[in-house]
Write an enzyme that holds these catalytic residues in place. Structure first.
Site, mmCIF file in Angstrom:
data_model
loop_
_atom_site.group_PDB
_atom_site.id
_atom_site.type_symbol
_atom_site.label_atom_id
_atom_site.label_comp_id
_atom_site.label_asym_id
_atom_site.label_seq_id
_atom_site.Cartn_x
_atom_site.Cartn_y
_atom_site.Cartn_z
ATOM 1 C CD GLU A 239 5.611 4.058 5.416
ATOM 2 O OE1 GLU A 239 4.481 4.139 5.958
ATOM 3 O OE2 GLU A 239 5.786 3.673 4.259
ATOM 4 C CD GLN B 261 4.533 10.526 3.748
ATOM 5 O OE1 GLN B 261 4.609 11.336 2.830
ATOM 6 N NE2 GLN B 261 3.921 9.358 3.602
ATOM 7 C CG ASN C 190 5.618 0.680 1.352
ATOM 8 O OD1 ASN C 190 6.228 0.960 2.382
ATOM 9 N ND2 ASN C 190 4.316 0.922 1.215
ATOM 10 C CD GLU C 191 2.654 -0.097 5.144
ATOM 11 O OE1 GLU C 191 1.484 -0.092 4.729
ATOM 12 O OE2 GLU C 191 3.021 0.570 6.141
HETATM 13 O O1 AHR Z 1 2.781 7.183 5.323
HETATM 14 C C1 AHR Z 1 1.515 6.928 4.812
HETATM 15 C C2 AHR Z 1 1.315 5.465 4.404
HETATM 16 O O2 AHR Z 1 1.375 4.657 5.536
HETATM 17 C C3 AHR Z 1 2.344 4.872 3.478
HETATM 18 O O3 AHR Z 1 2.102 5.153 2.152
HETATM 19 C C4 AHR Z 1 2.200 3.406 3.738
HETATM 20 O O4 AHR Z 1 3.393 2.689 3.498
HETATM 21 C C5 AHR Z 1 1.742 3.343 5.182
HETATM 22 O O5 AHR Z 1 0.669 2.492 5.331
#
Ligand code: AHR
Length: 511
Positions: free
Chosen positions: A320, A369, A196-197
């Protein structure tokens, strides 16, 4: 493709106190006979990270809790999420995913190691919610699972073994360990993310380095026939297209889509993002302008994909997105808890209309989220729960899940001025799975209404029957003491007299 718009720029002297000062005249031409892409239901996916009270309290309270629960999952949250038909949940992160070691979240809960959640608030992570709890949760919701693997601090072996543990139908030691932990049948995984990222919290890598790691990790992810999830490459964010370019040009097998992240900060400044409530119109407009960039950024990434993947095999997964405000004073900043207002509802609908327009490539998204974190559907305070305006937009738009987009053309003037202006009205039209014709409209202007001249061909209809979400104030919101300030109301109008109030979202059947 559906939905091209011709913005007629508003010209005039527009100060911050007087942005636009006239109702909008909008023309919407719909050709119901011309269909576009299917709007994948997974566009309505959610994201649940081990962050703040997103999972612990928000979803999981444990079987012994005084909060009514089913096997430890709070009933009020389960029921609310079922009502909006959540199709997909992404877990365990986010940044947390690249520090998550799956073995710590299986077996008897009282024997699981307690860790420190170094990304989010430095709090104790009990691992009470692990692999089995996640799958039970999505099964209780009737949703699919999107599991994000640990590339940043894990290993090829750890990821490969997690996949075997979850999906094997053999008598292997790992599959039998899963059975011993209470689950006979393999779990179904719809999507699996490899990191992720990776450009940031996932390892600060360059895309050129990541592609080789991706190829290596994907090689060892073995699944029984028919159990292979869609594999997701960790991509770029905001205005970046390099990650999409390097991944789509260099990963020629075993990748179904590339992730992309974009957050809406009113100020576009990570040091001072802006407040969730109590903002003025200039902040409303700045939020709309920022969120509307989603359209431009998706277009840029899709153009790269069209070049490198002309057969259209790869998806762009916006896994996201959503609003991100300053932490509420007095709250743990690392918990990312924020209130949610009518502005968030409008942001949601604007983004849905954009995702629908790009449904050919955008097959899946996850709002950040689900509960108690960032642009949440639901807020809780111990046993109390409140549904946010964002939640209601998800409910209104559920008719678009797996619907087929319909071509349309919209002519609208802009709301705002100069480089801070957006279309005053955006729309989406689709044929639902039930065969009905649905229309979504959003008026982004917080002060002026919009009258819609709707011309329909290829179908006949005389009225709209559906729901509207609006409120008096720009920051109208629901609280534990006043939970119904912002909620959908019936919206029935003749097509010959269709008008949208300021700052409103409408979803209606054309009949
Ligand atoms: O959603 C919060 C954070 O934002 C996540 O953990 C990350 O992937 C993004 O930078």
């Amino acid at each position: 493709m559906q939905g091209f718009r011709i913005p007629l720029l508003v010209i005039g002297m527009l100060g911050a106190a007087a942005i636009n000062a006239a109702p909008h005249d909008v023309e919407l031409n719909i050709n119901a006979g011309q269909t576009g892409a299917v709007i994948n239901k997974d566009i309505y996916g959610q994201f649940a990270e081990h962050l703040g009270r997103g999972i612990y309290e928000g979803v999981w309270v444990g079987k012994d809790s005084e909060i009514a629960n089913t096997n430890g999952f709070r009933n009020d949250v389960l029921n609310a999420l079922r009502d909006i038909q959540v199709p997909l949940v992404r877990w365990p992160g986010g940044c947390f995913a690249d520090e998550y070691h799956w073995r710590e979240g299986i077996g008897p809960r009282n024997k699981r190691p307690v860790k420190v959640n170094t990304h989010w608030g430095g709090v104790e992570e009990t691992n009470a919610f692990g692999t089995h709890e996640f799958f039970e949760f999505v099964e209780l919701l009737g949703a699919d699972a999107y599991v994000n693997g640990n590339l940043g601090s894990g290993s090829v072996r750890e990821m490969a073994e997690w996949m075997e543990y979850m999906t094997s139908d053999k008598n292997s030691t790992l599959a039998n360990e899963r059975r011993a932990n209470g689950r006979d049948e393999p779990f179904d995984i719809a999507y699996f993310g490899i990191g992720n990222e990776s450009w940031g919290c996932g390892g600060h890598m360059r895309p050129q380095y990541y592609v080789d790691l991706y190829r290596q990790y994907a090689t060892f992810l073995k699944t029984p026939p028919g159990k292979r999830p869609k594999l997701v490459g960790s991509g770029g964010h905001t205005d970046d297209t390099e990650w999409t370019d390097v991944l789509s040009a260099n990963i020629d097998r075993d990748m179904d889509g590339i992730s992309y992240h974009f957050y809406t900060l009113p100020t576009s400044d990570w040091q001072k993002k802006g407040a969730a409530l109590g903002f003025d119109e200039s902040m409303w407009l700045a939020t709309m302008e920022r969120t509307y960039r989603m359209d431009e950024y998706i277009r840029a990434n899709v153009a790269v994909l069209d070049e490198n993947d002309p057969d259209g095999e790869l998806g762009l997964y916006v896994d996201e997105w959503g609003t991100w405000y300053d932490a509420e004073p007095g709250r743990e900043p690392g918990f990312l808890y924020q209130q949610n207002s009518l502005r968030d509802a409008v942001v949601t609908a604007v983004n849905f209309n954009i995702f629908h327009e790009h449904a050919r490539r955008v097959h899946m998204t996850n709002i950040a989220q689900m509960v108690n974190v960032l642009q949440a559907m639901i807020l809780t305070d111990k046993e109390k729960m409140v549904l946010t305006p964002t939640y209601h937009v998800y409910g209104m738009y559920k008719v678009f899940q797996d619907a087929t987009a319909i071509e349309f053309e919209i002519q609208t003037d802009n709301y705002g001025e100069g480089d801070k202006s957006v279309p005053a009205v955006t729309a989406s039209v689709a044929k639902g799975k039930d065969g009905k014709l649905y229309l979504a409209l959003v008026n982004l202007d917080p002060k002026e209404s919009a009258s819609i001249e709707l011309n329909l061909s290829g179908a006949s209809a005389t009225q709209t029957v559906g729901q509207i979400l609006t409120a008096e104030k720009m920051d109208a919101h629901n609280s534990f003491t006043q939970p119904e300030v912002v909620k959908p109301k019936a919206f029935n109008a003749k097509l010959s007299n269709l008008s949208l109030p300021a700052k409103s979202v409408v979803v209606a059947e054309l009949k």
